[in-house]
Design a protein around this motif. Sequence first.
Motif, PDB file in Angstrom:
ATOM      1  N   ALA A  26       0.834  -1.204   0.000  1.00  0.00           N
ATOM      2  CA  ALA A  26       0.000   0.000   0.000  1.00  0.00           C
ATOM      3  C   ALA A  26       0.869   1.253   0.000  1.00  0.00           C
ATOM      4  N   ALA A  27       1.931   1.239   0.797  1.00  0.00           N
ATOM      5  CA  ALA A  27       2.828   2.395   0.826  1.00  0.00           C
ATOM      6  C   ALA A  27       3.547   2.554  -0.512  1.00  0.00           C
ATOM      7  N   LEU A  28       3.915   1.437  -1.149  1.00  0.00           N
ATOM      8  CA  LEU A  28       4.546   1.498  -2.462  1.00  0.00           C
ATOM      9  C   LEU A  28       3.570   2.089  -3.480  1.00  0.00           C
ATOM     10  N   GLY A  29       2.310   1.674  -3.395  1.00  0.00           N
ATOM     11  CA  GLY A  29       1.316   2.222  -4.299  1.00  0.00           C
ATOM     12  C   GLY A  29       1.173   3.717  -4.153  1.00  0.00           C
ATOM     13  N   ARG A  30       1.254   4.223  -2.925  1.00  0.00           N
ATOM     14  CA  ARG A  30       1.178   5.659  -2.701  1.00  0.00           C
ATOM     15  C   ARG A  30       2.339   6.379  -3.377  1.00  0.00           C
ATOM     16  N   ILE A  31       3.525   5.803  -3.306  1.00  0.00           N
ATOM     17  CA  ILE A  31       4.685   6.420  -3.961  1.00  0.00           C
ATOM     18  C   ILE A  31       4.481   6.449  -5.473  1.00  0.00           C
ATOM     19  N   TYR A  32       3.954   5.359  -6.030  1.00  0.00           N
ATOM     20  CA  TYR A  32       3.663   5.332  -7.462  1.00  0.00           C
ATOM     21  C   TYR A  32       2.701   6.468  -7.841  1.00  0.00           C
ATOM     22  N   SER A  33       1.707   6.716  -7.008  1.00  0.00           N
ATOM     23  CA  SER A  33       0.753   7.788  -7.296  1.00  0.00           C
ATOM     24  C   SER A  33       1.437   9.140  -7.295  1.00  0.00           C
ATOM     25  N   ASP A  34       2.353   9.361  -6.349  1.00  0.00           N
ATOM     26  CA  ASP A  34       3.078  10.627  -6.317  1.00  0.00           C
ATOM     27  C   ASP A  34       3.904  10.824  -7.585  1.00  0.00           C
ATOM     28  N   LEU A  35       4.412   9.726  -8.140  1.00  0.00           N
ATOM     29  CA  LEU A  35       5.217   9.799  -9.355  1.00  0.00           C
ATOM     30  C   LEU A  35       4.356   9.993 -10.611  1.00  0.00           C
ATOM     31  N   GLY A  36       3.045   9.864 -10.474  1.00  0.00           N
ATOM     32  CA  GLY A  36       2.175   9.911 -11.647  1.00  0.00           C
ATOM     33  C   GLY A  36       1.963   8.554 -12.274  1.00  0.00           C
ATOM     34  N   PHE A  37       2.375   7.486 -11.556  1.00  0.00           N
ATOM     35  CA  PHE A  37       2.239   6.114 -12.056  1.00  0.00           C
ATOM     36  C   PHE A  37       0.972   5.483 -11.460  1.00  0.00           C
ATOM     37  N   GLN A  38      -0.182   6.108 -11.652  1.00  0.00           N
ATOM     38  CA  GLN A  38      -1.388   5.674 -10.955  1.00  0.00           C
ATOM     39  C   GLN A  38      -1.779   4.238 -11.273  1.00  0.00           C
ATOM     40  N   GLN A  39      -1.651   3.820 -12.519  1.00  0.00           N
ATOM     41  CA  GLN A  39      -2.049   2.466 -12.874  1.00  0.00           C
ATOM     42  C   GLN A  39      -1.209   1.437 -12.132  1.00  0.00           C
ATOM     43  N   LEU A  40       0.091   1.692 -12.027  1.00  0.00           N
ATOM     44  CA  LEU A  40       0.952   0.772 -11.291  1.00  0.00           C
ATOM     45  C   LEU A  40       0.617   0.806  -9.806  1.00  0.00           C
ATOM     46  N   GLY A  41       0.256   1.991  -9.307  1.00  0.00           N
ATOM     47  CA  GLY A  41      -0.166   2.091  -7.918  1.00  0.00           C
ATOM     48  C   GLY A  41      -1.408   1.261  -7.644  1.00  0.00           C
ATOM     49  N   LEU A  42      -2.347   1.265  -8.577  1.00  0.00           N
ATOM     50  CA  LEU A  42      -3.543   0.452  -8.408  1.00  0.00           C
ATOM     51  C   LEU A  42      -3.211  -1.038  -8.379  1.00  0.00           C
ATOM     52  N   VAL A  43      -2.274  -1.452  -9.211  1.00  0.00           N
ATOM     53  CA  VAL A  43      -1.859  -2.863  -9.213  1.00  0.00           C
ATOM     54  C   VAL A  43      -1.347  -3.264  -7.836  1.00  0.00           C
ATOM     55  N   GLU A  44      -0.511  -2.406  -7.227  1.00  0.00           N
ATOM     56  CA  GLU A  44       0.001  -2.711  -5.891  1.00  0.00           C
ATOM     57  C   GLU A  44      -1.121  -2.703  -4.861  1.00  0.00           C
TER      58      GLU A  44
ATOM     59  N   ASP B 274       1.270  -7.083 -16.033  1.00  0.00           N
ATOM     60  CA  ASP B 274       2.015  -5.966 -15.458  1.00  0.00           C
ATOM     61  C   ASP B 274       3.465  -6.410 -15.316  1.00  0.00           C
ATOM     62  N   GLN B 275       4.396  -5.649 -15.923  1.00  0.00           N
ATOM     63  CA  GLN B 275       5.782  -6.085 -16.053  1.00  0.00           C
ATOM     64  C   GLN B 275       6.745  -5.020 -15.538  1.00  0.00           C
ATOM     65  N   LYS B 276       7.657  -5.437 -14.694  1.00  0.00           N
ATOM     66  CA  LYS B 276       8.782  -4.586 -14.298  1.00  0.00           C
ATOM     67  C   LYS B 276       9.929  -4.912 -15.251  1.00  0.00           C
ATOM     68  N   LEU B 277      10.194  -3.989 -16.183  1.00  0.00           N
ATOM     69  CA  LEU B 277      11.192  -4.230 -17.220  1.00  0.00           C
ATOM     70  C   LEU B 277      12.607  -4.054 -16.697  1.00  0.00           C
ATOM     71  N   SER B 278      12.782  -3.162 -15.747  1.00  0.00           N
ATOM     72  CA  SER B 278      14.072  -2.957 -15.085  1.00  0.00           C
ATOM     73  C   SER B 278      13.779  -2.261 -13.777  1.00  0.00           C
ATOM     74  N   ALA B 279      14.829  -1.869 -13.050  1.00  0.00           N
ATOM     75  CA  ALA B 279      14.622  -1.191 -11.770  1.00  0.00           C
ATOM     76  C   ALA B 279      13.924   0.145 -11.938  1.00  0.00           C
ATOM     77  N   SER B 280      13.933   0.694 -13.167  1.00  0.00           N
ATOM     78  CA  SER B 280      13.369   2.026 -13.374  1.00  0.00           C
ATOM     79  C   SER B 280      12.311   2.093 -14.468  1.00  0.00           C
ATOM     80  N   ILE B 281      11.977   0.960 -15.108  1.00  0.00           N
ATOM     81  CA  ILE B 281      11.013   0.955 -16.209  1.00  0.00           C
ATOM     82  C   ILE B 281       9.913  -0.066 -15.913  1.00  0.00           C
ATOM     83  N   PHE B 282       8.663   0.370 -16.077  1.00  0.00           N
ATOM     84  CA  PHE B 282       7.509  -0.479 -15.786  1.00  0.00           C
ATOM     85  C   PHE B 282       6.503  -0.342 -16.924  1.00  0.00           C
ATOM     86  N   GLY B 283       5.844  -1.441 -17.232  1.00  0.00           N
ATOM     87  CA  GLY B 283       4.852  -1.403 -18.295  1.00  0.00           C
ATOM     88  C   GLY B 283       3.734  -2.387 -18.026  1.00  0.00           C
ATOM     89  N   GLY B 284       2.645  -2.237 -18.767  1.00  0.00           N
ATOM     90  CA  GLY B 284       1.534  -3.151 -18.588  1.00  0.00           C
ATOM     91  C   GLY B 284       0.485  -2.989 -19.663  1.00  0.00           C
TER      92      GLY B 284
END
Length: 702
Positions: A109-127, A515-525
């Motif tokens: 849940a905390a990770l999802g919040r960080i994703y939201s701050d980054l503008g990565f809302q879809q990834l945040g929802l996955v978490e 939902d795929q983590k392509l690297s430590a800094s790249i995510f896609g889905g």
Amino acid sequence: IRDGDLEDGRREIEIAVSLDPDNALIRSYLGKAYFEEKRDKQAGDQYEMSKQLDPKDPTPYFYDAIRKQTTNRPVEALQDMQKAIELNDNRAVYRSRLLLDSDLAARSAALGRIYSDLGFQQLGLVEGWKSVNTDSSNFSAHRFLADSYSVLPRHEIARVSELLQSQLLQPLNMTPIQPHLAESNLFLISAGGPTALSFNEFNPLFNRNGLNFQTTGLAGENSTYAGEGVLSGIYKKASFSLGGFHFQTDGWRQNSDQKDNIANAFLQLELSPQTSIQGEYRYRETDAGEIRLRFAPNDFLPNRRRDDQTQSVRVGFQHAFSPDSRLIGNFMYQNADRRLHDSPVPFEALVDLKGDDKAFSGELQHLFRSTYVNVVSGAGHFNIDSQDKINIRFSLPPLILPVDLFTVDRDVRHNNLYLYSYTRLASNLTLTLGGSGDFFDSDRPGAKRQNQFNPKFGLTWSPLPDTTLRAAAFRTLKRTLITNQTLEPTQVAGFNQFFDDLNTTKAWRYGAAVDQKLSASIFGGLEYTFRDLEVPFITSTAAGGQAEKEVDWNEKLLRLYLFWTPHKWLALNTGYDWERFERARQFADGAKHVETNRVPLGINFFHPSGLSASLKATYVNQRGVFQRIAASSFQSGKDDFWTVDAALNYRLPNRYGFITFGVTNLFDKKFKHFDTDRGSVDRNPRVIPDRVFFGALTLAFP
């Protein structure tokens, strides 16, 4: 510290560290104490020492991620939180599987919040979905989902329901309940309104006696103003939250003005470590014109007005029979006065609809957890007594001639049962299997009795550590809800169940996603879903009566996203959304066919000084067959356009708040657009053909 004496409590922890300086966990807690005192450097030093003393302990990474998030370093916070989740199972020697799952749910849940701050809302929802499905009794996971759903259209029921579940499951805490979060059909300007606060943004890491006050103010063009204030606190075995919210605007066109006032009072008492009770009172008053976008810019009702006033009271409880068995309950009463009036003809005739609703609901839910199977089961009863009065008033000076057309009394009764099981077939494979039953009856003229069984199937599989595959198939019957809230799980394997459809709409939904983590800094889905709906509507019979019929609709949605953090100060996001709605001609609700393509391009900049900036450009292409208000015929139309939103944000030192300046539709682009969110009749659409500059200030006083 729990008694409110932070300074003396911190001294005790310092003594513990001096007596056992190589204990990594104690140093993590000393870092938490320094964080509470807003001594950021000292907190960071303790977390770093803890990481070195025990590299396999996730605790310092978890708390350091929260520290970095609140100091405007979300990319670095993301790295620490990912590390904490990676190390989660290293605590198996100290904690049971169930406790490890609880830890994982909180960290997700905390990770999802960080994703939201980054503008990565879809990834945040996955978490968030992972977190809830791992531990359905984790209140922070439900609260995060409630916050995250606010960015998705047509997810109002899911958003306010997740908030209710979070409230019922939460321990005593100082987390403020923002009044507008519990209400569906909010107005607010897109990208504006009082800033959505992060779940852990201003909240203490230690629960302790004391008060917390948060306030937000906003001002913008078109005489737009908003304000919200929340006072929350804890004293011994009680916690409370009091809040008020106001929003008003003259709108972007004729008769699009809006006013919204909300008040909220919440009290929770801990009767024992296993049992707590809570009560809540809510009040809402709205006044709005016609704000729905129907594709053609001049296709709206210039005299339509809506005035609503609602009051609701609810009581709830939770009781833990054991760490793996918990019962929650919620009982609510609401009184609503509704008024809708319009002057559709030129000789000053006023059509007036007045409604009076009295509603009651009661729900119970049991949550059971074990090493391999989690089960959520429950039942609910919903009863609404309504009276609608329709009249016409002719104004022919000097005479005013009121004509009462008819009064309709409606009694709606809706009962439901459900059971969801989450079976861990393997460490990386979870099967969701269950079903629900809905039993609907109404004495509304022409209404049908509905009894329906709804199977639920979902699968979540991680064949590789960085890959998540999801699939689901399930059936629903749009429930009769009070304040749009329910305790039933809102999603199956991350696919939303409850949309803002007409009551008793029958729907099948099928979905698949990766939902795929392509690297430590790249995510896609990638996600694709299909909904097959049977939508009810009332029609007149040859004998002069009324009958309910059903028409077929279907909805297809494809969503692609790609996120990248190339630098610790930068976050880039893009994606592609495609939706296609097909509706029967005899009841199309404004459009027989709509196909929409969206391509968002966003960049977010974060500087450790507290300064951040965002720029988002969105390309929209839409075509369809639309129904004009003044005609029964349908007309084809299409348009494509770009909109640009921008914002500049500054975090005040020591977590005292934010200052934001922003603009929506920067280049004042005029366009044609049909908003497919049926709820947009009650709130602003996602895009508005008007430029709006705004400024907002959020302050927190712990």
